[in-house]
Write a protein that holds these residues in place. Sequence first.
Motif: not given
Length: 91
Positions: A19-30
């Motif tokens: 759709s053209g939207k920027t999606v941030e990719c990252y991990c999360t900790d506990r």
Amino acid sequence: MILASLAALPATADVTSPSGKTVECYCTDRNHNRIELGETICLQVDGRMFMAQCQMSLNVPMWREIQEGCLSSALDNSAPSLDTFGIYPKI
């Protein structure tokens, strides 16, 4: 020269959806803290501790074990640091 300077910059972890939207990719900790792709932390899962790196797999951020055990500077004060049973006490 330009390539060497670009290699030192952190990788951007953004993906553009259809759709053209920027999606941030990252991990999360506990504690739900954001951990960027490529960062390494110590994880404890089911009583096991290991070093893990935030990586992408099939367009999904995930943790990958890269080393058994964790690096630590803490000392374990519960046990003596030296076994003194082999020393003759009258020396």
